[in-house]
Enzyme design. Structure first.
Site, short mmCIF file in Angstrom:
data_model
loop_
_atom_site.label_atom_id
_atom_site.label_comp_id
_atom_site.label_asym_id
_atom_site.label_seq_id
_atom_site.Cartn_x
_atom_site.Cartn_y
_atom_site.Cartn_z
N ASN A 208 0.78 -1.19 -0.01
CA ASN A 208 -0.17 -0.02 -0.09
C ASN A 208 0.83 1.05 -0.06
OD1 ASN A 208 -2.32 -1.45 0.18
ND2 ASN A 208 -3.02 -0.60 2.21
N ASP A 277 -4.37 -5.37 2.17
CA ASP A 277 -5.57 -6.34 2.42
C ASP A 277 -5.22 -7.64 1.81
OD1 ASP A 277 -7.16 -4.46 3.77
OD2 ASP A 277 -7.76 -3.60 1.96
N LYS A 287 12.95 -15.64 -9.09
CA LYS A 287 12.47 -14.42 -9.63
C LYS A 287 11.59 -14.79 -10.70
CE LYS A 287 13.98 -10.17 -11.92
NZ LYS A 287 15.10 -9.51 -12.56
N PHE A 321 -8.08 3.93 11.34
CA PHE A 321 -8.06 4.88 10.19
C PHE A 321 -8.95 4.55 9.12
CE2 PHE A 321 -5.00 8.49 10.98
CZ PHE A 321 -4.67 8.09 12.17
N LYS A 335 -17.41 1.38 9.21
CA LYS A 335 -16.13 0.85 9.76
C LYS A 335 -16.11 1.13 11.46
CE LYS A 335 -13.28 1.04 5.77
NZ LYS A 335 -12.35 1.95 5.04
N LYS A 339 -15.97 -2.69 13.03
CA LYS A 339 -15.07 -2.88 13.83
C LYS A 339 -14.89 -2.84 15.40
CE LYS A 339 -12.29 -2.56 9.56
NZ LYS A 339 -10.84 -2.51 8.91
N1 CTP Z 1 -6.63 -2.75 8.66
C1 CTP Z 1 -6.19 -3.65 9.42
N2 CTP Z 1 -6.11 -4.82 8.89
C2 CTP Z 1 -6.19 -5.40 7.52
C3 CTP Z 1 -6.73 -3.84 6.85
C4 CTP Z 1 -7.00 -2.73 7.49
O1 CTP Z 1 -5.92 -3.52 10.84
N3 CTP Z 1 -6.01 -6.16 6.96
C5 CTP Z 1 -6.92 -1.37 9.47
C6 CTP Z 1 -6.10 -0.10 9.03
O2 CTP Z 1 -4.96 -0.08 9.87
C7 CTP Z 1 -6.91 1.07 9.37
C8 CTP Z 1 -8.40 0.37 9.07
O3 CTP Z 1 -8.29 -1.08 9.17
O4 CTP Z 1 -7.05 1.29 10.72
C9 CTP Z 1 -8.86 0.80 7.93
O5 CTP Z 1 -8.09 0.33 6.79
P1 CTP Z 1 -8.84 0.71 5.38
O6 CTP Z 1 -8.15 0.06 4.25
O7 CTP Z 1 -9.12 1.98 5.11
O8 CTP Z 1 -10.20 -0.07 5.33
P2 CTP Z 1 -10.53 -1.71 5.26
O9 CTP Z 1 -11.25 -2.13 6.49
O10 CTP Z 1 -9.49 -2.34 4.76
O11 CTP Z 1 -11.84 -1.61 3.91
P3 CTP Z 1 -11.74 -1.12 2.72
O12 CTP Z 1 -10.42 -1.40 2.04
O13 CTP Z 1 -12.74 -2.00 1.99
O14 CTP Z 1 -12.00 0.27 2.55
#
Ligand code: CTP
Length: 401
Positions: A208, A277, A287, A321, A335, A339
């Site tokens: 990311n 994710d 490689k 976040f 969220k 969560k």
């Molecule tokens: N987060 C996490 N573990 C993951 C993905 C996200 O702990 N595998 C946490 C991030 O650190 C952040 C929050 O979830 O605090 C939101 O992340 P974001 O990517 O905006 O949202 P997602 O819950 O992953 O949802 P989406 O990607 O569908 O928007």
């Protein structure tokens, strides 16, 4: 809060010496008794008269000052001070402090000080990043010296980068926190920051976008407010703030493990990390060669760390976040609820001044109690302070229940 405190301010030879005048003025206005020491090099930049006037005290410049036979000795400057602040701290004075060199008044006073010492570095980026300087800083940090800064921005040498002295008002703020103990005193705060990397083969990964700046500012400010900070960080180009326990990770699963291991022992978790994710289902041992016109990757979902913490949560305050590009309010509220968070910091990363790599952010903070705090464009450090204000409020509300 600072009234009656004795602070010795040591000024080393950098152009930022002129900014120390504002700090001395702020300290005096807060009721502090200030003694100023200037190195020979510092006096090339600013006249002692400036500091003598602001402090209302003569400036100390030499080891062999005849005043030391009278009411104050050079050891008094060290040992009767509640705090010694080196501002600006050059690479040279940091090196002397790290190696116990005492060849002028300021370095001797540093060595003779048993109490807290705060170092505010200011130098060119290349010098600051020099491994020798970094080793000296790491050594002093380990010995309990406070470091404030440096910040990023334009430098006197005409370049821009890390190495600028922190603003005097921010330094003053940290000094106040040291004496009050801070509103996070004794609170264990776990912060995750930066990206996670998911290897594809020995030379490639998917990740990311994330500089880690928001999380590192949170760690720094939480520390300054008295928190005991564990920073679980993905790979970033930032120095760890002074005094935090840094746990370096690469993948989402490593981050997951580091956070779960510490979760029971902490009071607050702030998940500023941009967790990847999905990860490649298979990591190639060698490689991958570009033989095909198309390469299809099969990805597998990573654990949602924050969602798991929401399920495990007992007394902890949980802050998430959300980086969004559309429907911010709707996604953020979802969220927060799904969560089981106490606070959700949402930013629209498509807005100028918000999101990756920049030093500023524009956020809306959604609270479990229904309040929404909308902040204007501000520095990530200022955003960090506002988030922590809300964390403190949540903890107070929790203890009242
Ligand atoms: N987060 C996490 N573990 C993951 C993905 C996200 O702990 N595998 C946490 C991030 O650190 C952040 C929050 O979830 O605090 C939101 O992340 P974001 O990517 O905006 O949202 P997602 O819950 O992953 O949802 P989406 O990607 O569908 O928007």
């Amino acid at each position: 809060m600072l009234k009656g405190k004795k602070i010795t301010v040591g000024i080393a030879g950098g152009i930022a010496a002129y900014k120390a005048a504002e700090l001395v003025s702020g300290l005096v206005q807060s009721g502090t008794v200030v003694n100023v020491i200037m190195t020979d090099a510092a006096r090339q930049f600013v006249q002692p008269l400036t500091f003598a006037t602001l402090a209302g005290n003569a400036v100390y410049t030499s080891m062999f000052d005849e005043r030391y036979t009278g009411e104050i000795t050079h050891l008094d400057l060290a040992q009767k001070a509640d705090l010694l602040v080196i501002v600006p701290a050059t690479a040279n004075i940091i090196a002397k402090a790290a190696h116990g060199i005492a060849d002028d008044l300021l370095s001797t006073v540093i060595l003779a000080t048993g109490g807290p010492v705060m170092i505010c570095p200011a130098m060119n980026t290349v010098m600051y990043n020099n491994p020798v300087v970094q080793q000296n800083i790491a050594k002093l940090r380990q010995l309990g010296y406070y470091f404030v800064g440096p910040a990023s921005g334009s430098l006197a040498c005409g370049t821009s980068g890390l190495g600028r002295m922190k603003a005097p008002q921010e330094i003053l703020q940290v000094i106040k926190q040291i004496f009050t103990g801070g509103d996070l005193a004794g609170v264990k705060v776990l912060i995750s920051a930066g990206p996670t990397l998911e290897p594809l083969d020995p030379v490639r990964y998917i990740a990311n976008r994330s500089s880690g700046k928001m999380g590192y500012h949170l760690a720094e400010v939480a520390m300054e407010r008295g928190g005991e900070v564990i920073l679980v960080s993905g790979p970033v180009q930032l120095p760890a703030p002074a005094g935090v326990q840094l746990v370096k990770v690469e993948t989402a699963r490593q981050m997951h493990q580091a956070i779960i291991e510490n979760f029971n022992a902490v009071d607050v978790v702030i998940k500023a990390a941009a967790v990847t994710d999905y990860r490649p289902k298979q990591v190639a041992a060698e490689k991958i060669k570009k033989n095909e016109d198309q390469l299809l990757l099969s990805l597998q979902k990573n654990p949602d760390i924050l969602a798991e913490l929401g399920r495990l949560k007992q007394h902890q305050i949980l802050v998430g976040f959300a980086a969004e590009t559309n429907n911010l309010e709707q996604y953020a509220q979802a969220k927060l609820k799904n969560k089981n968070l106490d606070l959700l910091v949402a930013n629209n990363v498509s807005m100028p001044g918000a999101g990756f790599d920049v030093d500023t952010n524009i956020v809306k903070i959604f609270c479990q109690n229904g309040t929404v705090t909308e902040l204007p464009l501000m520095s990530k450090r200022a955003v960090a302070s506002r988030i922590l204000d809300l964390v403190v409020r949540c903890r107070n509300e929790q203890s009242e229940q």
